[in-house]
Design an enzyme around this catalytic site. Structure first.
Site, short mmCIF file in Angstrom:
data_model
loop_
_atom_site.label_atom_id
_atom_site.label_comp_id
_atom_site.label_asym_id
_atom_site.label_seq_id
_atom_site.Cartn_x
_atom_site.Cartn_y
_atom_site.Cartn_z
N PHE A 156 9.08 -61.70 64.02
CA PHE A 156 7.99 -60.60 63.84
C PHE A 156 6.37 -60.93 63.44
O PHE A 156 5.65 -60.20 63.49
CB PHE A 156 8.51 -59.67 62.48
CG PHE A 156 8.29 -60.18 60.83
CD1 PHE A 156 6.95 -60.07 60.82
CD2 PHE A 156 9.09 -60.79 60.56
CE1 PHE A 156 6.51 -60.36 59.38
CE2 PHE A 156 8.93 -61.33 59.09
CZ PHE A 156 7.67 -61.18 58.67
N LYS A 180 12.63 -61.63 74.50
CA LYS A 180 13.26 -60.57 73.69
C LYS A 180 12.15 -60.64 72.56
O LYS A 180 12.36 -61.62 71.61
CB LYS A 180 14.51 -60.99 73.31
CG LYS A 180 15.39 -59.98 72.85
CD LYS A 180 14.98 -59.12 71.57
CE LYS A 180 15.31 -59.90 70.42
NZ LYS A 180 14.69 -59.19 69.38
N GLU A 183 12.40 -56.93 66.98
CA GLU A 183 12.37 -55.60 67.11
C GLU A 183 11.68 -54.79 66.09
O GLU A 183 11.64 -53.55 65.90
CB GLU A 183 14.16 -55.15 67.01
CG GLU A 183 14.61 -55.71 65.73
CD GLU A 183 15.00 -56.93 65.64
OE1 GLU A 183 14.34 -57.90 66.13
OE2 GLU A 183 16.06 -57.23 65.21
N SER A 233 13.89 -67.56 61.91
CA SER A 233 14.47 -67.96 60.87
C SER A 233 15.40 -69.18 61.23
O SER A 233 15.97 -69.17 61.96
CB SER A 233 15.29 -67.13 59.88
OG SER A 233 16.15 -66.51 60.44
N CYS A 288 4.98 -69.30 59.09
CA CYS A 288 5.87 -70.61 58.88
C CYS A 288 4.95 -71.67 58.52
O CYS A 288 5.63 -72.79 58.13
CB CYS A 288 6.55 -71.02 60.21
SG CYS A 288 5.33 -71.35 61.55
N GLU A 383 12.70 -70.00 51.34
CA GLU A 383 11.49 -69.61 52.27
C GLU A 383 11.26 -68.23 51.74
O GLU A 383 12.26 -67.20 52.10
CB GLU A 383 11.81 -69.76 53.60
CG GLU A 383 10.42 -69.21 54.38
CD GLU A 383 10.76 -69.32 55.91
OE1 GLU A 383 11.80 -68.91 56.35
OE2 GLU A 383 9.63 -69.66 56.47
P1 NAD Z 1 14.50 -63.61 62.63
O1 NAD Z 1 15.39 -64.84 62.72
O2 NAD Z 1 15.20 -62.55 61.48
O3 NAD Z 1 14.30 -63.00 63.99
C1 NAD Z 1 13.71 -63.71 64.94
C2 NAD Z 1 14.56 -63.06 66.30
O4 NAD Z 1 16.06 -63.36 66.10
C3 NAD Z 1 14.10 -61.82 66.61
O5 NAD Z 1 13.71 -61.56 67.83
C4 NAD Z 1 15.48 -61.16 66.24
O6 NAD Z 1 15.79 -59.84 67.13
C5 NAD Z 1 16.46 -62.14 66.41
N1 NAD Z 1 17.77 -62.10 65.52
C6 NAD Z 1 17.93 -61.81 64.02
N2 NAD Z 1 18.95 -61.80 63.70
C7 NAD Z 1 19.72 -62.21 64.63
C8 NAD Z 1 21.07 -62.55 64.71
N3 NAD Z 1 22.13 -62.62 63.64
N4 NAD Z 1 21.73 -62.95 65.98
C9 NAD Z 1 20.95 -63.13 66.95
N5 NAD Z 1 19.50 -62.71 66.86
C10 NAD Z 1 18.89 -62.42 65.78
O7 NAD Z 1 13.08 -64.14 62.05
P2 NAD Z 1 11.82 -63.13 61.48
O8 NAD Z 1 12.33 -62.42 60.32
O9 NAD Z 1 11.50 -62.11 62.79
O10 NAD Z 1 10.70 -64.06 61.33
C11 NAD Z 1 10.22 -64.84 60.45
C12 NAD Z 1 10.89 -66.05 60.41
O11 NAD Z 1 10.42 -66.90 61.43
C13 NAD Z 1 10.50 -66.94 59.18
O12 NAD Z 1 11.61 -67.85 58.69
C14 NAD Z 1 9.49 -68.16 59.71
O13 NAD Z 1 9.33 -69.18 59.07
C15 NAD Z 1 9.97 -68.04 61.16
N6 NAD Z 1 9.07 -68.62 62.05
C16 NAD Z 1 8.92 -69.96 62.39
C17 NAD Z 1 7.96 -70.51 63.31
C18 NAD Z 1 7.95 -72.03 63.51
O14 NAD Z 1 7.09 -72.17 64.34
N7 NAD Z 1 8.70 -72.71 63.12
C19 NAD Z 1 6.96 -69.71 63.83
C20 NAD Z 1 6.94 -68.33 63.33
C21 NAD Z 1 8.17 -67.89 62.43
#
Ligand code: NAD
Length: 493
Positions: A156, A180, A183, A233, A288, A383
Site C-alpha cells: 500500500f 496485483k 487492495e 511485509s 521500508c 516494524e
Molecule cells: P502486505 O504484506 O500486507 O501486503 C502486500 C501485498 O500482499 C498486497 O498486495 C496484499 O494484497 C498481499 N497480501 C497481504 N496478505 C496476504 C496473504 N496472507 N496472502 C497473500 N497475499 C497477501 O504489506 P503492506 O501492509 O501492503 O505494505 C507494508 C509492508 O511492505 C511493510 O512491511 C513494508 O516494510 C513493506 N515494504 C517493503 C519494501 C521493500 O522494498 N523492502 C518496500 C515497500 C514496502
C-alpha cells in the site's frame, strides 16, 4: 496544506487487454480514504478465473511484443516518461486520496518511480549481448531473453513507485505483465495502465487484476506465470517466495524492515537532527527505508534536543500525511502505549495531535519520539510502520553495532558522524543492503539497485538496476562453428 478533495470513484474493474474489464467475482473490496475515513471506491475481489483471463490475454500478446526490436519497446518508456511528467498532479492527488500521503510526498514518490522508466530507456544499449571467439572457429554469443508472462504484487505504501520498480524493466525486456496492486491503494495504478496505453504499449502486455489473497495465491500457482516479484511485509514475502519457488517459478520478494541510525557525538548537529526527523517521520514513517531506531553513542543530547524542537514544528497535513487505515493507526498507537508502560520517556507524543481542519475523521498520528528504549522492547524490535522513533542509548560504537545487527531485518542502516573511520567501520560491519553515511534514507539512485538483506528480502539479487534486468530475463548462449570449407561454397572464392 495542499487541499485533498473528496471524490467517490465508484465501482472499479480490472484492466485486461488494454481496457477495463469487469470481474467474474461478485465480491468487492471497499477503498477508504484515510483523509476522510470514508469510502471512495470499490474494487473487485477477483478470483482465479479473473487471473487466468488476464494470463491468457498476456500470453496472446507475448509473441508480438517479445518479437519487437528492443529499441521499439524502449520507445514506449520514452513516451511514458513524458506522460508521467505531464500528469504528475493528477496521479499525486489520487495517491494522496487513497494512501494518505501529502501531495508533495506523493509527487516525490512518482518521480522516484520515473527514474526506473528513465533507466529502462537505456536498455537497448545495455542489452547488446556478448559475443567472442571461444575456440578455433567457434564463437559464443550470449543474449538476455524475456521469460513470458510475469507478475508483480505490491504494497500500500508506494502505490505507483513500487509498481514502477517492476513494470518498466519487465516489459522493456519483452515480458507481458500482470499487476496485483495493494487492495488498500489501487487507484493510481489504473492511471498507470492508461498512461502505458497512451505511450503506445500494445494491448495485453500490461494487465491489472485487483484483489487480495486469492489472486496472490493464484499468481504463485498459475503454471503460465514464469516469475513473481513481490514487495510487502516479510511474513507475506516469505510465503509468496516459498509458494512460487515450490511451483518452479523465479521469485524475488522484498519484505519489511527495522532500520537503525547510529549517531555519534561528533555528528553535525543541524543536518543530523534534520536527517533523523526526515527518515523517521517522512511518509508518516510508512516506508521500508524509514529508520525507526536511533542508537545514540555516548552523549548526543544536543542533537536530540534539536530533533525534538524540529519535530514539534512538524505539521500534520503539510509535513506528514495520514496513517493508511484505522487498523494501522490502532496498531501503532498500541506500540506507543506499551513502550510508555515499559518506561520509555516520551519526548514528543503524537497521540493527541490535532488533525488539519476539514479532515477530522482522518487517521492522524503526530510525530512521536520515545527515549531510553531498551533493545528488546517491541517498539525497538518490531516494524511499527508509523511516525515513531525509538532512541536507544549505548556507551560505545561496538554496543551500538550489536543493536543494529541484532535485528532480523537488513534493508538499511545509517550512521551520522564527521569521522571517516567511524563511517568506514559502520558501513563495513552493518548487516544491511543499503547503507547511509549522513543520509537517513539511503535509497540508491538508478542505475544502482534497490534491495535489502536478511529477512528484508527473499530471493537472489535486487529489484531494480542491472539486477532487476537480470531477474526478468533468461540467458541464452549460442555456440557456433561453421565448417572451414565445403565444396558447396568454395566456388564463391
Ligand atoms: P502486505 O504484506 O500486507 O501486503 C502486500 C501485498 O500482499 C498486497 O498486495 C496484499 O494484497 C498481499 N497480501 C497481504 N496478505 C496476504 C496473504 N496472507 N496472502 C497473500 N497475499 C497477501 O504489506 P503492506 O501492509 O501492503 O505494505 C507494508 C509492508 O511492505 C511493510 O512491511 C513494508 O516494510 C513493506 N515494504 C517493503 C519494501 C521493500 O522494498 N523492502 C518496500 C515497500 C514496502
Amino acid at each position: 496544506m495542499n487541499k485533498i478533495m473528496f471524490q467517490n470513484y465508484g465501482t472499479q474493474s480490472n484492466w485486461v487487454n488494454g481496457k477495463y474489464h469487469p470481474s467474474y467475482s461478485k465480491k468487492t473490496i471497499s477503498i477508504i480514504s484515510p483523509y476522510f475515513g470514508k469510502e471512495i471506491a470499490t474494487i473487485p475481489e477477483s478470483n482465479f478465473a479473473d487471473l487466468d483471463f488476464a494470463v491468457k490475454n498476456a500470453q496472446a500478446a507475448f509473441p508480438a511484443w517479445s518479437g519487437l526490436n528492443i529499441r521499439d519497446r524502449a520507445e514506449v518508456m520514452f513516451n511514458l516518461k513524458s506522460i508521467i511528467e505531464n500528469n504528475l498532479d493528477e496521479m499525486a492527488e489520487l495517491i494522496a486520496l487513497d494512501n494518505g500521503k501529502t501531495v508533495a510526498d506523493a509527487k516525490g514518490s512518482i518521480l522516484r518511480g520515473k527514474e526506473v522508466v528513465e533507466f529502462a530507456t537505456s536498455l537497448p544499449s545495455m542489452l547488446r549481448g556478448d559475443s567472442s571467439p571461444v575456440g578455433s572457429g567457434i564463437t559464443c554469443t550470449m543474449t538476455q531473453e524475456p521469460l513470458g508472462v510475469v507478475a508483480g504484487i505490491t504494497p500500500f505504501n508506494f502505490p505507483a513507485m513500487v509498481p514502477l520498480w517492476m513494470i518498466p524493466l519487465a516489459i522493456t525486456t519483452g515480458n507481458c505483465f500482470i499487476l496485483k496492486p495493494s487492495e488498500q491503494t489501487p487507484l493510481s495504478t489504473f492511471k498507470l495502465a492508461e498512461y502505458l496505453k497512451e505511450a503506445g504499449l500494445p494491448d495485453g502486455v500490461f494487465n491489472i487484476v485487483n484483489g487480495a489473497r486469492e489472486v496472490v495465491e493464484g499468481i504463485c500457482d498459475h503454471p503460465d506465470i514464469k516469475a513473481v516479484a513481490f514487495v510487502g511485509s516479510s511474513t507475506v514475502a516469505k510465503i509468496v517466495y516459498a509458494r512460487s519457488a515450490a511451483n518452479g517459478k523465479r521469485a524475488i520478494c522484498l519484505g519489511g524492515a527495522k532500520n537503525h541510525m547510529i549517531v555519534v557525538p561528533d555528528a553535525d548537529q543541524d543536518s543530523t537532527a534534520k536527517g533523523l526527523l526526515a527518515s523517521s517521520m517522512g511518509s508518516a514513517g510508512q516506508r521500508c527505508m524509514a529508520a525507526s531506531v536511533a542508537v545514540g553513542v555516548a552523549n548526543i543530547d544536543p542533537i536530540i534536543d534539536q530533533l525534538v524542537e524540529e519535530a514539534r514544528n512538524y505539521k500534520l497535513g503539510v509535513d506528514m500525511g495520514t496513517i493508511v487505515s484505522k487498523a494501522a493507526l490502532d496498531r501503532i498507537t498500541n506500540y506507543i502505549d506499551e513502550a510508555e508502560k515499559m518506561g520509555a520517556k516520551i519526548l514528543i507524543d503524537g497521540r493527541n495531535a490535532t488533525p488539519p481542519e476539514g479532515y477530522e475523521n482522518g487517521y492522524w498520528l503526530g510525530a512521536t519520539i520515545l527515549d531510553h528504549v531498551e533493545p528488546d522492547w517491541p517498539s525497538a524490535t518490531d516494524e511499527i510502520f508509523g511516525p515513531v522513533l525509538s532512541i536507544i542509548r549505548k556507551d560505545n560504537l561496538e554496543d551500538a553495532m550489536q543493536v543494529e545487527n541484532g535485528n532480523q531485518y537488513g534493508n538499511a542502516a545509517a550512521v551520522f558522524t564527521t569521522s571517516g573511520q567511524v563511517a568506514k567501520t559502520i558501513s563495513e560491519s552493518a548487516s544491511a543492503g543499503m547503507i547511509g553515511i549522513n543520509i537517513g534514507v539511503p535509497v540508491p539512485r538508478e542505475p544502482y539497485s534497490f534491495g535489502g538483506w536478511n529477512e528484508s528480502k527473499y530471493g537472489h539479487g535486487d529489484i531494480t538496476g542491472k539486477s532487476g534486468v537480470d531477474f526478468w530475463t533468461n540467458l541464452k548462449k549460442v555456440t557456433a562453428r561453421w565448417p572451414e570449407s565445403t565444396e558447396a561454397w568454395k566456388k564463391y572464392f
